[in-house]
Design a protein around this motif. Structure first.
Motif, PDB file in Angstrom:
ATOM      1  N   SER A 648      -6.851   1.983   8.307  1.00 36.26           N
ATOM      2  CA  SER A 648      -5.423   1.742   8.494  1.00 36.26           C
ATOM      3  C   SER A 648      -4.875   0.784   7.439  1.00 36.26           C
ATOM      4  CB  SER A 648      -5.174   1.176   9.899  1.00 36.26           C
ATOM      5  OG  SER A 648      -5.632   2.058  10.891  1.00 36.26           O
ATOM      6  N   VAL A 649      -5.605  -0.297   7.176  1.00 38.41           N
ATOM      7  CA  VAL A 649      -5.151  -1.272   6.185  1.00 38.41           C
ATOM      8  C   VAL A 649      -5.145  -0.654   4.792  1.00 38.41           C
ATOM      9  CG1 VAL A 649      -5.662  -3.502   5.112  1.00 38.41           C
ATOM     10  CG2 VAL A 649      -5.919  -3.225   7.578  1.00 38.41           C
ATOM     11  N   SER A 650      -6.162   0.137   4.479  1.00 31.08           N
ATOM     12  CA  SER A 650      -6.224   0.774   3.160  1.00 31.08           C
ATOM     13  C   SER A 650      -5.067   1.744   2.965  1.00 31.08           C
ATOM     14  CB  SER A 650      -7.558   1.504   2.990  1.00 31.08           C
ATOM     15  OG  SER A 650      -8.640   0.602   3.085  1.00 31.08           O
ATOM     16  N   GLN A 651      -4.700   2.471   4.014  1.00 29.32           N
ATOM     17  CA  GLN A 651      -3.574   3.391   3.907  1.00 29.32           C
ATOM     18  C   GLN A 651      -2.264   2.650   3.700  1.00 29.32           C
ATOM     19  OE1 GLN A 651      -3.728   5.819   7.425  1.00 29.32           O
ATOM     20  NE2 GLN A 651      -5.442   7.080   6.692  1.00 29.32           N
ATOM     21  N   LEU A 652      -2.074   1.552   4.411  1.00 28.76           N
ATOM     22  CA  LEU A 652      -0.847   0.772   4.226  1.00 28.76           C
ATOM     23  C   LEU A 652      -0.756   0.201   2.814  1.00 28.76           C
ATOM     24  CD1 LEU A 652      -0.652  -1.159   7.629  1.00 28.76           C
ATOM     25  CD2 LEU A 652       0.860   0.676   6.848  1.00 28.76           C
ATOM     26  N   ASN A 653      -1.900  -0.233   2.284  1.00 29.77           N
ATOM     27  CA  ASN A 653      -1.889  -0.811   0.934  1.00 29.77           C
ATOM     28  C   ASN A 653      -1.692   0.247  -0.152  1.00 29.77           C
ATOM     29  OD1 ASN A 653      -2.245  -3.428   1.831  1.00 29.77           O
ATOM     30  ND2 ASN A 653      -4.477  -3.328   1.719  1.00 29.77           N
ATOM     31  N   THR A 752       5.319  -5.267   5.623  1.00 25.82           N
ATOM     32  CA  THR A 752       4.864  -6.454   6.344  1.00 25.82           C
ATOM     33  C   THR A 752       4.801  -6.199   7.842  1.00 25.82           C
ATOM     34  OG1 THR A 752       5.888  -7.813   4.645  1.00 25.82           O
ATOM     35  CG2 THR A 752       5.283  -8.906   6.685  1.00 25.82           C
ATOM     36  N   GLU A 753       5.825  -5.521   8.386  1.00 26.04           N
ATOM     37  CA  GLU A 753       5.856  -5.267   9.830  1.00 26.04           C
ATOM     38  C   GLU A 753       4.696  -4.370  10.260  1.00 26.04           C
ATOM     39  OE1 GLU A 753       8.295  -4.926   7.771  1.00 26.04           O
ATOM     40  OE2 GLU A 753       9.866  -6.334   8.380  1.00 26.04           O
ATOM     41  N   ASP A 754       4.447  -3.313   9.513  1.00 27.59           N
ATOM     42  CA  ASP A 754       3.355  -2.414   9.878  1.00 27.59           C
ATOM     43  C   ASP A 754       2.002  -3.100   9.793  1.00 27.59           C
ATOM     44  OD1 ASP A 754       5.279  -0.515  10.207  1.00 27.59           O
ATOM     45  OD2 ASP A 754       4.928   0.477   8.272  1.00 27.59           O
ATOM     46  N   MET A 755       1.823  -3.941   8.779  1.00 29.65           N
ATOM     47  CA  MET A 755       0.548  -4.634   8.637  1.00 29.65           C
ATOM     48  C   MET A 755       0.305  -5.586   9.796  1.00 29.65           C
ATOM     49  SD  MET A 755      -2.168  -4.891   6.813  1.00 29.65           S
ATOM     50  CE  MET A 755      -1.728  -4.160   5.232  1.00 29.65           C
ATOM     51  N   CYS A 756       1.320  -6.354  10.167  1.00 31.93           N
ATOM     52  CA  CYS A 756       1.152  -7.291  11.285  1.00 31.93           C
ATOM     53  C   CYS A 756       0.862  -6.552  12.584  1.00 31.93           C
ATOM     54  CB  CYS A 756       2.407  -8.148  11.434  1.00 31.93           C
ATOM     55  SG  CYS A 756       2.603  -9.382  10.152  1.00 31.93           S
ATOM     56  N   HIS A 757       1.544  -5.429  12.807  1.00 34.52           N
ATOM     57  CA  HIS A 757       1.309  -4.649  14.025  1.00 34.52           C
ATOM     58  C   HIS A 757      -0.114  -4.088  14.041  1.00 34.52           C
ATOM     59  CE1 HIS A 757       2.099  -2.052  17.431  1.00 34.52           C
ATOM     60  NE2 HIS A 757       1.655  -1.006  16.721  1.00 34.52           N
ATOM     61  N   THR A 758      -0.587  -3.604  12.894  1.00 34.53           N
ATOM     62  CA  THR A 758      -1.941  -3.042  12.827  1.00 34.53           C
ATOM     63  C   THR A 758      -3.000  -4.109  13.104  1.00 34.53           C
ATOM     64  OG1 THR A 758      -1.223  -1.402  11.193  1.00 34.53           O
ATOM     65  CG2 THR A 758      -3.581  -1.864  11.321  1.00 34.53           C
TER      66      THR A 758
END
Length: 1319
Positions: A648-653, A752-758
C-alpha cells in the motif's frame, strides 16, 4: 534447524594480553616486517597442501615464517580457562597471567555487544622458577536469598610446577595456597552438582581433582566452598581493619598414589558409582577367583580414568570409606605479608614478599601427607600409543581420548572398552555438548504409542562430541555413540576449544532449580579475529531414523536454501518450487524457519513473497484447527499484514501526485502564525545558517530517499497482539523507515491524507508515527531548507496525526502539559540539526495553537456567533501551559541556531602552522547539550571555536565595541585601523564580526566580554597543557587574561591557572636550572619539565606575565565590585557543572609579597634562559626563608626575606660596574652589535621597503653593514626602538674625534628612517 556456530563475544584488546605474555613478539613486530618479502603472497598457498595429508610427515617450517606463525598460534602455548558462566577468562603463560572480564559496549555499528577486557594482569609465581601448568575458573554460588542459585563471585584455581595449588579472586588477590604434593601439578579438573536424571542414578558430590605425575588428590567441594568463602571474607575484613590474623578452615581431601602405570598425562574423575549384582560378581571373580566372597550390597566406589602410556588408558577404583579424609594446613599469605600485599596492587601482584620472608616460608613448608596406594584395576594396553587428553561426557557415561597417533577414541566408562575411533585428528581438542529435547517441538506420529510419542513424556537428552582439528582448521560435531557427523565449520588453524565440564559450585538439589544461568557448554577462542564463539546443536540431529520427519524437513530446508541462492530467469517456476517445498515441511518450527529464510531473500521480488505467504496462509486455514500450530498461523498472518502494508505504501509513493497550489511568503506567515517582520527575521537566520552549514554537509548522488527493500522493511517491523511496533534498530535505520513512509509526502509527491489513513489502519500508533516523521524531518535538514514548501506538507501531516485517536488525550486541558506535544518538543530539544528543529517547532506551535483555539471555540460556541467565532480564532491565541512551553522552546532554538551558525563559520586565516589540536572538529550543538552544559556551557562552546580559529582577543573586543557604538560608520573605520595595528597575521574575517555581534545580542549575559575572555583563557591553557610545545597557546591565553576587565575574575582565573597547570612545571624548571647552574639543554628540559628549551623560555616569560597580572589584579580588586553573573531568561533552567567564572570568584585573595617573591624568581629564570647565562644557580640567590616560601599556595602567608640588600652583593655590583673603565672599547663593541641588528633587518628580511631604504643610505654605511654577520646574534627579534636607544648610548660613549663617530651618526639616521610609519 541445522547445527550452527555463533559468535557471542569479542576481545577488546587481545593483542595487549599477547604482548604482556609474550614480550618478544611485541619486539619482533618491526623486525619481522622488515624481513618480510613483499613479493611473496600471504594467501592460502602459504599454508601448504601438506596440512591436509594426514599420513605424511609435516615439513618443517621455514625460519622466515616462524615469527609469523608464533604471532598467530601463541594461544596454543598458553594455559586457558573460561568460567562456565562466561564472567571470567584466564590466559596464563609461565609466571604471568591475564584475567579478562566481560563488559557490554557499543560496536562500530551502534549495536550493544559483550567484549572481554583486561581486568587484571600480573605475575602469579611466589617461588622462584615456578610456572603455571593448569588453571580453572570456578563460579561460586551466592548465599543471599535474593540471588539464590546465581553466581556470587568467581575463584581462579592455579596449579604450578612447584606443586602448589593457589586460589585467587577476580582481582588477583591470593586467598589460600595449598601444597599437597611436591611434584608438578599436571591438570586441574572440577565437578559440580547435577540433578540426577533418573531415580536410580547415584547423586554425585562436588569436588576438585588435582593430578600429579604419580598421584591424584580430590578436595571435597563443600569443604572447598566454605574455605574459599571464609578466606574471602577474612581478607576483606583484614584489608578494612588491618587485622592480620586469618585462620581459614582446613580442607578435607583424599590423596591416592597411582600404581602400575608408567606415565600419566591427563585424568578424569568419574565420581561415585555402584555396581550391579552381576558386575559385582564378575569383578569379584576376576580379582579373587571363583571362590571369592561378595557382600550383600554392592560397595560404592570412586572411579578414576587416566591416559598416558603403559597402559594407554588406566581405570582405577577407590572404595568409599576405605581411607579417612586428610585435613590440610593451609599455606596462606597472611600475617606480616597481608598488609603489604593488599597495599601493593600497583605492581600488578598482590602479595610480593621480601627475601627474608621468602626464605622463612621455604623453610616452613607445610607437611606433605603420604598418598594412599591405589593400583590400576585394568586398562587398554597399547605399548606404542600415548594418550594426550581425556574428556568426560556431561552424563559421565562416555569419555573421549586423544593420542599421539592422531586418533580420537570413544570409551564406554562403565564397561571400560573402546566403542568408536576417529582417524586423522592430530593435536585434536575435544569437548561435549548435551542437548535436551524441547517438548513443544515434538510432533506425534500416527500409530506411535511409545512413552516418547506425545508431548507429555519426559524430555530426551542427546550428547554430541565436538572435535577441533587445528591442522586442518575445522570444527566438527558428531552424534554419539555411532551417529553421523552433523556439523562441520571452517574456523582457522590457531583457535582453542574450551570445555569446562562443570557449572556453579555450591548448589544443591533445591538451589540448582531456582535459576538457570546463561552458560555455554563449549567455546571456541579465535585469536586471529579476536572473537569467542559457541556451537548450537538442535536435538533432532541426534535422531538417526532415516524415515524421521525431522530429517526429511531438514533436507527440504537445505534444498530450499540452495534454491534461494540460484539465479533463475523464470521466477514463476522458482515460486512454484518454493511453494511445494514449504508445504511439504511437516514440523511447524521448521516451516516457520523456512518462511523466514524466504522473506529474508534478496533475490525474490515482492510479488513472489506475497504469493508464497498467502498460499501458506490459505493452506493452514484449510486444515483442521486442532492440527494447526497457532504460533505458525499467527506468524503468517502478521507477515502477510506487513506485506500488504508495504504494498500500500509503495503504491501511494509511486502515484503521480503533485501539489499545484502556489506557496508564497504570506501563506507561510499565516501558516506559522508570524507577522511579516518575524518571518523576515526567521528567513534571514536560516539563510545564514544554511550558508555556513553547507560547508560541512556531504551528500552522495546515489542516495535514494523514500526507497526501502521489502526484506529490510520486514526486518524493521513486527506485530505484537495486533499492534505494529518497530524493532530495536539503529538511528540510520529508523530514518530510512520514516523516509519510506513520509519522504514523498513531505515533498508533496504523495497524498498525505491517504498515507496517514493507511498507516493508522495498519496498527501504527500516532506516537510512533510522530517519532518517525520527526526523525525524517530532523535528519534531512539540507533538503528541507532548500524546499520551503515542505513546511506546508509538515503542517498538514502533523495536523492529521494530531487528529488521530489516542494522539491527544481528550481529558487534556490548557493548564496541563500534553504528552503529545511534549514528545515533539523533546525531539526538537535533542536534535543537533537546529535549522530543521526550529522550523518543526514553529509548525508544532502553529498546529498546537490551532487545536487549542478549536477547543476554546467549542466551549464558547453557545454564546459566540459564527462570524465572531471565526474572528476569534484568527486574531488571538488561547492561553495554555503548552503555549508557554512552545514559546520558550522557540527562543531556545533560535539562540542555538545563531550559536551553531557562529561555530560553523570560518575565517580565511593565513597561519604558518596549524596544530592537530586545532584541527579537531567541534561537536554540533543542541538545546539539550546547552541545558546540560551548565551556566558556562555557551561561553565554553564559543571559546572552543575561537581556539580552533585562533582569533586574536582584539577580534572579540572590536565586535563588542561595534555593539556599543552609537555611530555605526566611525567604529567600523576604527575597527579596521586598530585591527591592523594589533593583528599579528593577515586574515579575512568575512561575516564573522556580524555573527559575533548577533551572538552577543542573543546572549548578553552568557557571552559578556569578561566571561568570554575567561573561558578563552582557560581553553587555551588547557590545550597548551596537552601539548606544551605549542607555546603560542600559552601566550594567547595570557593575552585573553589581560583583556579581562574585572579584577576579581582576572585574579581567580590567573590563580586557578597557576595552581592547576603551571606551578609543577615551574618548580621543575627551577630545580633543573639550579642543579645544572646554567641554561639547561634541550634533552634535560624535555626530561624534567616536559618541553623543549625554546618552549621553556616562552613558558617562563608567560609565567612572569601571569604573576604580574596577579599582582595588578590584587591591587585593583578592592576598587571594583564583584560581578553579578546573570543568565538569560530562556536559559534559567540550565543544569550541569559550575562555570569557570563562578569558580574564579570563589578563589581566595593572594598574598601579594609571596607572588612578588615568585615573580623575582621567574624573572631570574627567564633571564637565564633568554640570554643563555652560565654559572647561575637561581635558588642560591635567596636565603633559607626565601627558598622555603617558593611553590607554596599563593594565598597562604609565608615567612619571606626582609628585602634589605646584602652589603656583599652591593660591593660586588659596584666592582662589576667599575670594571668597565674603557668606554671607547665598550662603545665599539656595542656599535658592532647595532650593525648586526640592522644588517639582519635590512639585508636578511628582503622586504621591498628595506631595499629602498638601503639604496638611500651612504655607500660607506652600506659597505659596513654588508660586512656584518647577523648569525652571531642571540636575539633577532629586538624592536627598532630599543636599537635606537642603543645607538644613542654609543654616541654618548664615543668621543667626537673617534674614527667610528661618523659611522655612528649615519646609524642614527638609518634607525630613524626605519622607525617611520611608512615602513
Amino acid at each position: 534447524m541445522a547445527c550452527s556456530i555463533v559468535q557471542f563475544c569479542y576481545f577488546q584488546d587481545l593483542q595487549a594480553a599477547r604482548d604482556f605474555l609474550f614480550p618478544h613478539l611485541r619486539e619482533e613486530i618491526l623486525s619481522g616486517a622488515l624481513r618480510r618479502d613483499p613479493s611473496k603472497s600471504t594467501d592460502w598457498e602459504d599454508d601448504g597442501w601438506g596440512a591436509w595429508e594426514e599420513n605424511e610427515p609435516q615439513e618443517p617450517e621455514e625460519e622466515g615464517n616462524t615469527c609469523k606463525t608464533q604471532k598467530t598460534s601463541w594461544l596454543q602455548d598458553c594455559v586457558l580457562s573460561l568460567s562456565p558462566t562466561n564472567d571470567l577468562m584466564v590466559i596464563a603463560r609461565e609466571q604471568k597471567a591475564v584475567f579478562l572480564v566481560p563488559k557490554w559496549k557499543y560496536s562500530d555499528k551502534g549495536k550493544e555487544e559483550m567484549q572481554f577486557a583486561v581486568g587484571w594482569s600480573g605475575s602469579l609465581n611466589v617461588e622462584e622458577g615456578e610456572c603455571v601448568t593448569s588453571a580453572l575458573c570456578i563460579p561460586l554460588a551466592s548465599q543471599k536469598r535474593s540471588s539464590t542459585g546465581r553466581p556470587d563471585w568467581t575463584c581462579i584455581v592455579v596449579g604450578f610446577t612447584s606443586g602448589y595449588v593457589r586460589f585467587y579472586t577476580e582481582n588477583g588477590v591470593l586467598l589460600l595456597a595449598q601444597l599437597l604434593n611436591e611434584d608438578p601439578v599436571l591438570q586441574l579438573k572440577c565437578r559440580t552438582y547435577e540433578i540426577p536424571r533418573h531415580p536410580g542414578v547415584t547423586e554425585q558430590n562436588e569436588e576438585l581433582s588435582i593430578l600429579y605425575p604419580a598421584a591424584i588428590v580430590t578436595i571435597d567441594g563443600f569443604s572447598l566452598f566454605q574455605s574459599l568463602r571464609a578466606c574471602r571474607n577474612q581478607v576483606a575484613k583484614a584489608a578494612a581493619s588491618g587485622n592480620e590474623n586469618i585462620q581459614p578452615p582446613p580442607l578435607a581431601y583424599k590423596k591416592w598414589g597411582l600404581q602400575d602405570i608408567d606415565t600419566i598425562i591427563d585424568h578424569a574423575s568419574v565420581g561415585i558409582m555402584t555396581l550391579s549384582p552381576f558386575d559385582q560378581m564378575k569383578t569379584a571373580s576376576n580379582i579373587g577367583g571363583f571362590n571369592a566372597a561378595i557382600k550383600n550390597s554392592p560397595p560404592a566406589m570412586s572411579q578414576y580414568i587416566t591416559v598416558g602410556s603403559n597402559p594407554f588408558t588406566g581405570f582405577f577404583y577407590a572404595l568409599e570409606g576405605s581411607t579417612q579424609p586428610l585435613l590440610s594446613h593451609v599455606a596462606l599469605a597472611v600475617a606480616s605479608k597481608l598488609t603489604s600485599a593488599l597495599f601493593n596492587a600497583a605492581s600488578g601482584w598482590l602479595g610480593w614478599k621480601s627475601k627474608h620472608e621468602e626464605e622463612a616460608v621455604q623453610k616452613q613448608k607445610p607437611k606433605v601427607e603420604p598418598a594412599t596406594p591405589l593400583a590400576v584395576r585394568f586398562g587398554l594396553p597399547d605399548s606404542r600409543r600415548h594418550g594426550e587428553s581425556i574428556c568426560l561426557s556431561p552424563c559421565n557415561t562416555l569419555a573421549a581420548v586423544t593420542d599421539d597417533f592422531g586418533r580420537v577414541i570413544l570409551l564406554d566408562v562403565a564397561r571400560g572398552i573402546a566403542i568408536r575411533m576417529w582417524k586423522g585428528y592430530r593435536d585434536a581438542q575435544i569437548g561435549w555438548i548435551q542437548t535436551v529435547e524441547d517438548l513443544h517441538e515434538r510432533v506425534p506420529e500416527k500409530a506411535d504409542f511409545s512413552p516418547f510419542g506425545n508431548s507429555q513424556g519426559p524430555s530426551r537428552v542427546a550428547q554430541f562430541l565436538v572435535i577441533y582439528a587445528p591442522r586442518r582448521g575445522i570444527l566438527e560435531v558428531w552424534s554419539t555413540q555411532q551417529g553421523p557427523r552433523v556439523g562441520a565449520f571452517n574456523v582457522g588453524k590457531h583457535c582453542r576449544l574450551l570445555y569446562p565440564g562443570y557449572k556453579i559450585m555450591g548448589l544443591n538439589n533445591v538451589t540448582s532449580q531456582s535459576w538457570q544461568p546463561q552458560t555455554y557448554q563449549i567455546c571456541l577462542v579465535d585469536p586471529v579475529s579476536g572473537s569467542v564463539k559457541t556451537v548450537n546443536v538442535p536435538f533432532h540431529l541426534a535422531l538417526s531414523d532415516k524415515k524421521s520427519e525431522r530429517a526429511k524437513d531438514m533436507h527440504l530446508v537445505k534444498k530450499l536454501a540452495a534454491l534461494l541462492k540460484t539465479k533463475s530467469p523464470n521466477l514463476d517456476l522458482v515460486e512454484t518450487e518454493i511453494k511445494e517445498l514449504i508445504l511439504d515441511i511437516k514440523y511447524p518450527a521448521t516451516k516457520k524457519q523456512a518462511l523466514e529464510s524466504i522473506l529474508a531473500s534478496e533475490r525474490l521480488p515482492f510479488s513472489c513473497l506475497r504469493n508464497i505467504t498467502q498460499t501458506l496462509m490459505d493452506t493452514l486455514k484449510s486444515q483442521e484447527l486442532e492440527s494447526v500450530d497457532e504460533g505458525l498461523l499467527q506468524f503468517c498472518a502478521n507477515k502477510l499484514k506487513l506485506l500488504q502494508l508495504y504494498e500500500s505504501v509503495s503504491q501511494l509513493n509511486s502515484l503521480d501526485f503533485h501539489l499545484d497550489t502556489p506557496f508564497s511568503d504570506n501563506d507561510l506567515a499565516l501558516l506559522l502564525r508570524l507577522d511579516e517582520k518575524e518571518l523576515l527575521k526567521l528567513q534571514a537566520l536560516l539563510e545564514k545558517y544554511k550558508q555556513e552549514n553547507t560547508r560541512t554537509n556531504v551528500r552522495f548522488s546515489d542516495d535514494k530517499d523514500g526507497v526501502l527493500p521489502v526484506k529490510t522493511f520486514l526486518e524493521y517491523l513486527e506485530y505484537e497482539k495486533d499492534v505494529l511496533n518497530i524493532k530495536k534498530i539503529s538511528e540510520e535505520e529508523y530514518v530510512a523507515l520514516g523516509s519510506f513512509f513520509f519522504w514523498k509526502c513531505l515533498h508533496g509527491e504523495s497524498s498525505t491524507e491517504d498515507m496517514c489513513h493507511t498507516l493508522e489502519s495498519a496498527g501504527l500508533s500516532p506516537q510512533l508515527l510522530l517519532s518517525l516523521l520527526l526523525s525524517v524531518w530532523l535528519s534531512k535538514e539540507k533538503d528541507i531548507l532548500d524546499k520551503p514548501q515542505s513546511i506546508c506538507c509538515l503542517h498538514t501531516m502533523l495536523s492529521l496525526l494530531s487528529k488521530m485517536k489516542v494522539a491527544i488525550d481528550e481529558t487534556w486541558d490548557s493548564q496541563s502539559v500534553s504528552p503529545w506535544w511534549q514528545q515533539m518538543r523533546t525531539a526538537c530539544i535533542q536534535s543537533e540539526n537546529n535549522g530543521a528543529a526550529l522550523l518543526s517547532a514553529h509548525v508544532g506551535h502553529s498546529v498546537a495553537a490551532q487545536i487549542s483555539n478549536n477547543m476554546t471555540e467549542k466551549k464558547f460556541s453557545q454564546t459566540v456567533l459564527g462570524a465572531d467565532s471565526e474572528a476569534l480564532t484568527d486574531s488571538w491565541e488561547a492561553l495554555s501551559l503548552d503555549t508557554e512551553y512552545w514559546k520558550l522552546l522557540l527562543k531556545q532554538l533560535e539562540d542555538c541556531l545563531i550559536l551553531q551558525t557562529l561555530l560553523h563559520s570560518k575565517g580565511n586565516t593565513q597561519t604558518s602552522k596549524v596544530s592537530s589540536l586545532q584541527a579537531e572538529p567541534l561537536p554540533r550543538l543542541s538545546v539539550k547539550k546547552l541545558l546540560e552544559g551548565g551556566k558556562g556551557g555557551i561561553a565554553d562552546s564559543v571559546a572552543k571555536w575561537i581556539f580552533k580559529q585562533d582569533f586574536s582577543p582584539e577580534v572579540l573586543k572590536l565586535a563588542n565595541e561595534e555593539r556599543d557604538a552609537e555611530n555605526p560608520d566611525e567604529p567600523k573605520e576604527g575597527v579596521n585601523r586598530s585591527f591592523l595595528e594589533v593583528s599579528e597575521m593577515e586574515m579575512d574575517l568575512g561575516a564573522i564580526p556580524d555573527l559575533l555581534h548577533l551572538a552577543y545580542e542573543q546572549f548578553p549575559c552568557s557571552l559578556e566580554l569578561d566571561v568570554l575572555h575567561a573561558h578563552c583563557c582557560w581553553e587555551y591553557v588547557v590545550q597548551w597543557n596537552k601539548d606544551p610545545e605549542e607555546a603560542r597557546f600559552f601566550v594567547r591565553s595570557i593575552e585573553h587574561l589581560k583583556q579581562i576587565f574585572n579584577a576579581h575574575v582576572q585574579n581567580g582565573i590567573a590563580l586557578m591557572m597557576w595552581n592547576t597547570f603551571l606551578v609543577k612545571r615551574f618548580s621543575a624548571a627551577t630545580y633543573l636550572m639550579d642543579k645544572v647552574g646554567k641554561s639547561p639543554k634541550d634533552r634535560l628540559c624535555r626530561r624534567d619539565v616536559g618541553m623543549s628549551d625554546t618552549a621553556m623560555t616562552s613558558f617562563l616569560g608567560s609565567c612572569l606575565d601571569l604573576l604580574q597580572i596577579l599582582m595588578e589584579a590584587d591591587v585593583s580588586r578592592d576598587e571594583i565590585q564583584v560581578p553579578v553573573l546573570d543568565t538569560e531568561d530562556a536559559w534559567l533552567s540550565v543544569e550541569g557543572p559550575i562555570s569557570i567564572v563562578e569558580l574564579a570568584l570563589e578563589q581566595k585573595h593572594i598574598h601579594y609579597p609571596l607572588v612578588e617573591h615568585h615573580s623575582i624568581l621567574c624573572s631570574i629564570l627567564y633571564a637565564v634562559m633568554r640570554f643563555s647565562l652560565k654559572t647561575v644557580k637561581p635558588l642560591s640567590l635567596f636565603d633559607s626563608k626565601g627558598k622555603n616560601a617558593f611553590f607554596k599556595d599563593l594565598t597562604s602567608i609565608q615567612l619571606l626575606p626582609s628585602g634589605e640588600m646584602d652589603p656583599n652583593f652591593i660591593s660586588v655590583r659596584q666592582q662589576a660596574i667599575l670594571q668597565v673603565h674603557d668606554k671607547e672599547v665598550l662603545a665599539s663593541q656595542l656599535l658592532v652589535l647595532t650593525g648586526q641588528r640592522l644588517a639582519h633587518a635590512l639585508l636578511h628580511t628582503q622586504t621591498k621597503e628595506g631595499m629602498e631604504l638601503l639604496a638611500r643610505l651612504p655607500p660607506t654605511l652600506c659597505t659596513w653593514l654588508k660586512a656584518m654577520d647577523p648569525q652571531d646574534l642571540q636575539n633577532t627579534e629586538v624592536p627598532i626602538a630599543t636599537t635606537a636607544k642603543l645607538v644613542n648610548k654609543v654616541i654618548e660613549l664615543l668621543p667626537e674625534k673617534h674614527g667610528q663617530y661618523g659611522l655612528a651618526l649615519h646609524l642614527i639616521e638609518a634607525v630613524e628612517a626605519i622607525s617611520l610609519p611608512s615602513l
